[in-house]
Design a protein around this motif. Structure first.
Motif, PDB file in Angstrom:
ATOM      1  N   GLN A   8     -32.220 -58.857   0.055  1.00 36.66           N
ATOM      2  CA  GLN A   8     -32.958 -57.740  -0.168  1.00 36.66           C
ATOM      3  C   GLN A   8     -31.871 -56.684  -0.089  1.00 36.66           C
ATOM      4  N   ARG A   9     -31.270 -56.538   0.811  1.00 34.81           N
ATOM      5  CA  ARG A   9     -30.285 -55.255   0.788  1.00 34.81           C
ATOM      6  C   ARG A   9     -29.229 -55.386  -0.356  1.00 34.81           C
ATOM      7  N   ASP A  10     -28.525 -56.373  -0.963  1.00 35.74           N
ATOM      8  CA  ASP A  10     -27.965 -56.313  -1.940  1.00 35.74           C
ATOM      9  C   ASP A  10     -28.736 -55.877  -3.255  1.00 35.74           C
ATOM     10  N   HIS A  11     -29.936 -56.525  -3.387  1.00 36.58           N
ATOM     11  CA  HIS A  11     -30.865 -56.056  -4.375  1.00 36.58           C
ATOM     12  C   HIS A  11     -31.174 -54.683  -4.441  1.00 36.58           C
ATOM     13  N   ASN A  12     -31.412 -54.001  -3.196  1.00 36.98           N
ATOM     14  CA  ASN A  12     -31.583 -52.432  -3.247  1.00 36.98           C
ATOM     15  C   ASN A  12     -30.611 -51.724  -3.473  1.00 36.98           C
ATOM     16  N   ASP A  13     -29.246 -52.000  -3.315  1.00 35.11           N
ATOM     17  CA  ASP A  13     -28.063 -51.563  -3.635  1.00 35.11           C
ATOM     18  C   ASP A  13     -27.880 -51.243  -4.881  1.00 35.11           C
ATOM     19  N   VAL A  14     -28.179 -52.500  -5.942  1.00 33.91           N
ATOM     20  CA  VAL A  14     -28.039 -52.553  -7.159  1.00 33.91           C
ATOM     21  C   VAL A  14     -29.294 -51.405  -7.876  1.00 33.91           C
ATOM     22  N   TRP A  15     -30.409 -51.179  -7.231  1.00 31.03           N
ATOM     23  CA  TRP A  15     -31.523 -50.417  -7.569  1.00 31.03           C
ATOM     24  C   TRP A  15     -31.312 -49.077  -7.153  1.00 31.03           C
ATOM     25  N   ARG A  16     -30.489 -48.833  -5.916  1.00 34.11           N
ATOM     26  CA  ARG A  16     -30.433 -47.463  -5.854  1.00 34.11           C
ATOM     27  C   ARG A  16     -29.289 -46.731  -6.988  1.00 34.11           C
ATOM     28  N   ASP A  17     -28.262 -47.686  -7.500  1.00 33.47           N
ATOM     29  CA  ASP A  17     -27.605 -47.244  -8.261  1.00 33.47           C
ATOM     30  C   ASP A  17     -28.449 -47.096  -9.898  1.00 33.47           C
ATOM     31  N   LYS A  18     -29.236 -47.697 -10.090  1.00 33.97           N
ATOM     32  CA  LYS A  18     -30.195 -47.551 -11.374  1.00 33.97           C
ATOM     33  C   LYS A  18     -31.181 -46.332 -11.251  1.00 33.97           C
ATOM     34  N   ILE A  19     -31.328 -45.871  -9.929  1.00 37.52           N
ATOM     35  CA  ILE A  19     -32.324 -44.560  -9.558  1.00 37.52           C
ATOM     36  C   ILE A  19     -31.171 -43.570  -9.920  1.00 37.52           C
ATOM     37  N   GLN A  20     -29.830 -43.703  -9.571  1.00 39.33           N
ATOM     38  CA  GLN A  20     -29.370 -42.479  -9.949  1.00 39.33           C
ATOM     39  C   GLN A  20     -28.961 -42.282 -11.211  1.00 39.33           C
ATOM     40  N   GLU A  21     -28.789 -43.572 -12.078  1.00 36.41           N
ATOM     41  CA  GLU A  21     -28.595 -43.578 -13.556  1.00 36.41           C
ATOM     42  C   GLU A  21     -29.655 -42.812 -14.092  1.00 36.41           C
ATOM     43  N   LEU A  22     -30.964 -43.080 -13.838  1.00 41.87           N
ATOM     44  CA  LEU A  22     -32.279 -42.797 -14.338  1.00 41.87           C
ATOM     45  C   LEU A  22     -32.365 -41.052 -14.109  1.00 41.87           C
ATOM     46  N   ILE A  23     -31.834 -40.688 -12.939  1.00 43.01           N
ATOM     47  CA  ILE A  23     -31.861 -39.316 -12.506  1.00 43.01           C
ATOM     48  C   ILE A  23     -30.841 -38.695 -13.802  1.00 43.01           C
ATOM     49  N   ASP A  24     -29.608 -39.173 -13.696  1.00 50.23           N
ATOM     50  CA  ASP A  24     -28.422 -38.446 -14.744  1.00 50.23           C
ATOM     51  C   ASP A  24     -29.233 -38.353 -15.813  1.00 50.23           C
ATOM     52  N   HIS A  25     -29.871 -39.641 -16.377  1.00 52.27           N
ATOM     53  CA  HIS A  25     -30.276 -39.396 -17.744  1.00 52.27           C
ATOM     54  C   HIS A  25     -31.357 -38.441 -18.047  1.00 52.27           C
ATOM     55  N   HIS A  26     -31.876 -37.668 -17.018  1.00 48.60           N
ATOM     56  CA  HIS A  26     -32.760 -36.820 -17.330  1.00 48.60           C
ATOM     57  C   HIS A  26     -32.282 -35.331 -16.698  1.00 48.60           C
ATOM     58  N   ARG A  27     -30.850 -35.440 -16.661  1.00 50.88           N
ATOM     59  CA  ARG A  27     -30.324 -34.270 -16.372  1.00 50.88           C
ATOM     60  C   ARG A  27     -30.681 -32.780 -16.932  1.00 50.88           C
ATOM     61  N   SER A  28     -31.078 -33.007 -18.078  1.00 50.63           N
ATOM     62  CA  SER A  28     -31.203 -31.828 -18.790  1.00 50.63           C
ATOM     63  C   SER A  28     -32.505 -31.071 -18.141  1.00 50.63           C
ATOM     64  N   LEU A  29     -33.598 -31.967 -17.843  1.00 52.54           N
ATOM     65  CA  LEU A  29     -34.615 -31.283 -17.073  1.00 52.54           C
ATOM     66  C   LEU A  29     -34.300 -30.551 -15.804  1.00 52.54           C
ATOM     67  N   PHE A  30     -33.582 -30.941 -14.986  1.00 48.32           N
ATOM     68  CA  PHE A  30     -32.893 -30.467 -13.761  1.00 48.32           C
ATOM     69  C   PHE A  30     -32.208 -29.063 -14.159  1.00 48.32           C
ATOM     70  N   ASP A  31     -31.319 -29.017 -15.405  1.00 49.59           N
ATOM     71  CA  ASP A  31     -30.617 -27.944 -15.738  1.00 49.59           C
ATOM     72  C   ASP A  31     -31.623 -26.909 -16.245  1.00 49.59           C
ATOM     73  N   LYS A  32     -32.629 -27.267 -16.926  1.00 54.44           N
ATOM     74  CA  LYS A  32     -33.586 -26.065 -17.190  1.00 54.44           C
ATOM     75  C   LYS A  32     -34.418 -25.730 -16.037  1.00 54.44           C
ATOM     76  N   ALA A  33     -34.847 -26.446 -15.211  1.00 56.13           N
ATOM     77  CA  ALA A  33     -35.505 -25.754 -13.963  1.00 56.13           C
ATOM     78  C   ALA A  33     -34.751 -24.929 -13.065  1.00 56.13           C
ATOM     79  N   GLY A  34     -33.447 -25.228 -13.133  1.00 55.17           N
ATOM     80  CA  GLY A  34     -32.539 -24.616 -12.228  1.00 55.17           C
ATOM     81  C   GLY A  34     -32.213 -23.231 -12.534  1.00 55.17           C
ATOM     82  N   ARG A  35     -32.607 -22.745 -14.249  1.00 55.36           N
ATOM     83  CA  ARG A  35     -32.119 -21.658 -14.288  1.00 55.36           C
ATOM     84  C   ARG A  35     -32.940 -20.444 -13.739  1.00 55.36           C
ATOM     85  N   GLN A  36     -34.476 -20.688 -13.254  1.00 55.62           N
ATOM     86  CA  GLN A  36     -34.826 -19.690 -12.169  1.00 55.62           C
ATOM     87  C   GLN A  36     -35.311 -18.614 -12.882  1.00 55.62           C
ATOM     88  N   ILE A  37     -35.517 -18.661 -14.612  1.00 56.23           N
ATOM     89  CA  ILE A  37     -35.891 -17.453 -15.387  1.00 56.23           C
ATOM     90  C   ILE A  37     -37.203 -17.989 -16.048  1.00 56.23           C
TER      91      ILE A  37
END
Length: 273
Positions: A8-37
């Motif tokens: 289960q620990r090995d399984h979770n390590d794989v899916w932690r990486d996939k979580i980061q990949e998913l967040i990176d896939h939506h990086r444009s949303l973070f960039d828009k919200a970060g403008r604070q304008i």
């Protein structure tokens, strides 16, 4: 340590990486919200006509706050996935994304201006009702301010040509049902929201559903103890649904704030597996 714990620990390590990949896939949303304008609202857009009809309350300001709240929750999930092992905290934050992004979709999705304005005023009324309910528990008197806001709400209804019945907040259960783009399926927004809400409230059925049993425990009169570990695959699945809803809100926001005519459309696509 048992083989199941290690697996289960090995399984979770794989899916932690996939979580980061998913967040990176939506990086444009973070960039828009970060403008604070403020997001620009173009002159011949749906949102500008909404502003003209009800000049004292702008849906774009409300939606921008909902999106910013969703992004902050997503950033918290990213940090949690990087630095610790948590069984439940991610799902509380994902619920926050569901509710804020679903609110944005609900405010923006209708092509009917009367419905959009009715929902905006319903959200506004609910906001001030919750505000008063909270402050009534303190020694701070907000009765005059609340009465002033109630008078302002009546004026905005008149400006929009709406009745009180057009401006009733449905509550989050009905709101989520309304904007669910995949109802009665495994990828349903309502299903994911109910699961994360159950975890947020510590419901046994929900906390069991988002963890994996690795060590069965002794049987007792009322059931059986169970050794459980987090399941980051479920975190990633729920986060995918959250980003789908947030992306829907982002596209609708662009549709509504862009001058007509335009060819922007919202098309549902599966998130990366």
């Amino acid at each position: 340590m048992t083989d199941r714990v290690t697996a289960q620990r090995d399984h979770n390590d794989v899916w932690r990486d996939k979580i980061q990949e998913l967040i990176d896939h939506h990086r444009s949303l973070f960039d828009k919200a970060g403008r604070q304008i403020p997001y620009p609202v173009e002159p011949a857009s749906d949102l500008q006509t909404d502003r003209d009809r009800v000049p004292d309350l702008w849906v774009d300001s409300v939606v921008q706050r909902q999106i910013a709240h969703s992004i902050d929750c997503a950033q918290g999930i990213r940090d949690l996935a990087e630095i610790g092992t948590h069984s439940f905290a991610h799902f509380v934050l994902i619920r926050g994304i569901f509710e804020s992004s679903a609110m944005a979709v609900w405010l923006l999705e209708s092509d009917d201006q009367k419905i959009r304005l009715g929902r905006l005023l319903a959200q506004h009324a609910d906001h001030w009702r919750e505000y008063k309910n909270a402050y009534d528990l303190t020694d701070i008197d907000v009765g005059t301010l609340y009465a002033d806001r109630a008078t302002g709400l009546k004026k905005m209804m008149q400006d929009a040509g709406l009745r009180p019945a057009d401006c009733k907040f449905p509550g989050y259960t009905k709101l989520i049902k309304t904007v669910d783009d995949s109802p009665c399926t495994p990828t349903s927004l309502e299903l994911a929201w109910r699961l994360c809400s159950g975890v947020a409230h510590g419901k046994t059925w929900a906390t069991a559903a988002v963890t994996t049993e690795v060590e069965p425990g002794p049987t007792i009169v009322s059931g059986q103890y169970s050794g459980r570990m987090p399941d980051y695959q479920t975190v990633k699945t729920m986060l995918g649904t959250a980003f789908r809803t947030l992306s829907h809100a982002d596209v609708l926001f662009e549709i509504r704030r862009t001058s007509r005519p335009h060819a922007i459309r919202s098309v549902l696509q599966p998130h990366p597996s």
